[in-house]
Write a protein that holds these residues in place. Structure first.
Motif, PDB file in Angstrom:
ATOM      1  N   ALA A  13      -9.352  -3.573  -3.401  1.00 62.46           N
ATOM      2  CA  ALA A  13     -10.171  -3.736  -2.200  1.00 62.46           C
ATOM      3  C   ALA A  13     -11.652  -3.636  -2.556  1.00 62.46           C
ATOM      4  O   ALA A  13     -12.028  -2.986  -3.531  1.00 62.46           O
ATOM      5  N   LYS A  14     -12.464  -4.261  -1.751  1.00 60.48           N
ATOM      6  CA  LYS A  14     -13.917  -4.248  -1.982  1.00 60.48           C
ATOM      7  C   LYS A  14     -14.506  -2.974  -1.378  1.00 60.48           C
ATOM      8  O   LYS A  14     -15.138  -2.995  -0.320  1.00 60.48           O
ATOM      9  N   LEU A  15     -14.248  -1.861  -2.067  1.00 58.78           N
ATOM     10  CA  LEU A  15     -14.668  -0.536  -1.622  1.00 58.78           C
ATOM     11  C   LEU A  15     -15.372   0.186  -2.752  1.00 58.78           C
ATOM     12  O   LEU A  15     -15.148  -0.124  -3.931  1.00 58.78           O
ATOM     13  N   SER A  16     -16.180   1.167  -2.393  1.00 58.97           N
ATOM     14  CA  SER A  16     -16.798   2.008  -3.418  1.00 58.97           C
ATOM     15  C   SER A  16     -15.762   3.007  -3.928  1.00 58.97           C
ATOM     16  O   SER A  16     -14.718   3.230  -3.292  1.00 58.97           O
ATOM     17  N   ASP A  17     -16.050   3.611  -5.065  1.00 58.88           N
ATOM     18  CA  ASP A  17     -15.142   4.635  -5.602  1.00 58.88           C
ATOM     19  C   ASP A  17     -14.977   5.787  -4.621  1.00 58.88           C
ATOM     20  O   ASP A  17     -13.871   6.307  -4.447  1.00 58.88           O
ATOM     21  N   ALA A  20     -11.514   8.707  -0.837  1.00 63.35           N
ATOM     22  CA  ALA A  20     -11.307   9.262   0.499  1.00 63.35           C
ATOM     23  C   ALA A  20     -10.086   8.631   1.172  1.00 63.35           C
ATOM     24  O   ALA A  20      -9.280   9.336   1.790  1.00 63.35           O
ATOM     25  N   LEU A  21      -9.933   7.332   1.045  1.00 61.04           N
ATOM     26  CA  LEU A  21      -8.783   6.662   1.641  1.00 61.04           C
ATOM     27  C   LEU A  21      -7.490   7.085   0.961  1.00 61.04           C
ATOM     28  O   LEU A  21      -6.466   7.249   1.615  1.00 61.04           O
ATOM     29  N   PHE A  22      -7.529   7.275  -0.339  1.00 61.37           N
ATOM     30  CA  PHE A  22      -6.332   7.729  -1.036  1.00 61.37           C
ATOM     31  C   PHE A  22      -5.969   9.141  -0.595  1.00 61.37           C
ATOM     32  O   PHE A  22      -4.813   9.444  -0.343  1.00 61.37           O
ATOM     33  N   ASP A  23      -6.970  10.012  -0.481  1.00 64.81           N
ATOM     34  CA  ASP A  23      -6.734  11.378  -0.004  1.00 64.81           C
ATOM     35  C   ASP A  23      -6.168  11.352   1.414  1.00 64.81           C
ATOM     36  O   ASP A  23      -5.187  12.023   1.715  1.00 64.81           O
ATOM     37  N   GLY A  24      -6.822  10.591   2.290  1.00 61.22           N
ATOM     38  CA  GLY A  24      -6.324  10.381   3.637  1.00 61.22           C
ATOM     39  C   GLY A  24      -6.549  11.493   4.642  1.00 61.22           C
ATOM     40  O   GLY A  24      -6.240  11.340   5.813  1.00 61.22           O
ATOM     41  N   PHE A  84       0.829  -1.202   0.000  1.00 57.48           N
ATOM     42  CA  PHE A  84       0.000   0.000   0.000  1.00 57.48           C
ATOM     43  C   PHE A  84       0.868   1.258   0.000  1.00 57.48           C
ATOM     44  O   PHE A  84       0.545   2.234  -0.663  1.00 57.48           O
ATOM     45  N   GLU A  85       1.980   1.217   0.729  1.00 59.65           N
ATOM     46  CA  GLU A  85       2.890   2.362   0.754  1.00 59.65           C
ATOM     47  C   GLU A  85       3.504   2.611  -0.617  1.00 59.65           C
ATOM     48  O   GLU A  85       3.728   3.753  -1.001  1.00 59.65           O
ATOM     49  N   ARG A  86       3.777   1.533  -1.360  1.00 59.71           N
ATOM     50  CA  ARG A  86       4.392   1.657  -2.693  1.00 59.71           C
ATOM     51  C   ARG A  86       3.388   2.020  -3.775  1.00 59.71           C
ATOM     52  O   ARG A  86       3.687   2.796  -4.675  1.00 59.71           O
ATOM     53  N   GLU A  87       2.213   1.394  -3.712  1.00 57.55           N
ATOM     54  CA  GLU A  87       1.223   1.573  -4.777  1.00 57.55           C
ATOM     55  C   GLU A  87      -0.188   1.618  -4.211  1.00 57.55           C
ATOM     56  O   GLU A  87      -0.976   0.686  -4.390  1.00 57.55           O
ATOM     57  N   PRO A  88      -0.513   2.718  -3.521  1.00 57.66           N
ATOM     58  CA  PRO A  88      -1.817   2.786  -2.852  1.00 57.66           C
ATOM     59  C   PRO A  88      -3.014   2.679  -3.788  1.00 57.66           C
ATOM     60  O   PRO A  88      -4.006   2.032  -3.442  1.00 57.66           O
ATOM     61  N   LYS A  89      -2.928   3.260  -4.960  1.00 56.63           N
ATOM     62  CA  LYS A  89      -4.077   3.205  -5.874  1.00 56.63           C
ATOM     63  C   LYS A  89      -4.381   1.780  -6.301  1.00 56.63           C
ATOM     64  O   LYS A  89      -5.545   1.401  -6.421  1.00 56.63           O
ATOM     65  N   VAL A  90      -3.346   0.995  -6.530  1.00 56.57           N
ATOM     66  CA  VAL A  90      -3.539  -0.395  -6.952  1.00 56.57           C
ATOM     67  C   VAL A  90      -4.189  -1.193  -5.822  1.00 56.57           C
ATOM     68  O   VAL A  90      -5.151  -1.940  -6.042  1.00 56.57           O
TER      69      VAL A  90
END
Length: 92
Positions: free
Chosen positions: A35-39, A44-48, A24-30
């Motif tokens: 993950a079984k999440l909505s867009d 929001a998780l990517f923004d943090g 996740f630290e290397r490639e968070p978007k991937v």
């Protein structure tokens, strides 16, 4: 499983699975895409940011765990003491 539970499960997994956290630290978007999440949750998780995560209804304790997973150094800034003082329970 509720939408909130999907976020909570993802944060829990990040905290338990060190290999996933490293990835996740290397490639968070991937990782987020898999993950079984909505867009909206992925964004929001990517923004943090706490405000963005609050928009998706993340519980403050889950937010803290996510923040610690993303940035362990933040532990120096996080304390329950201020919260307990506000509650009048500062006798730690």
């Amino acid at each position: 499983m509720t939408s909130e539970n999907a976020v909570y499960d993802f944060v829990d997994l990040l905290n338990k699975d060190k290999a996933l956290l490293a990835r996740f630290e290397r490639e968070p978007k991937v990782v987020l895409q898999q993950a079984k999440l909505s867009d909206e949750q992925r964004d929001a998780l990517f923004d943090g940011s706490p405000s963005r995560l609050a928009e998706i209804g993340i519980h403050p304790l889950v937010l803290m765990r996510y923040s610690l997973a993303r940035n362990p150094e933040i532990a120096e800034l996080i304390s329950a003491r201020d919260y307990l003082v506000d509650l009048g329970e500062d006798k730690l």
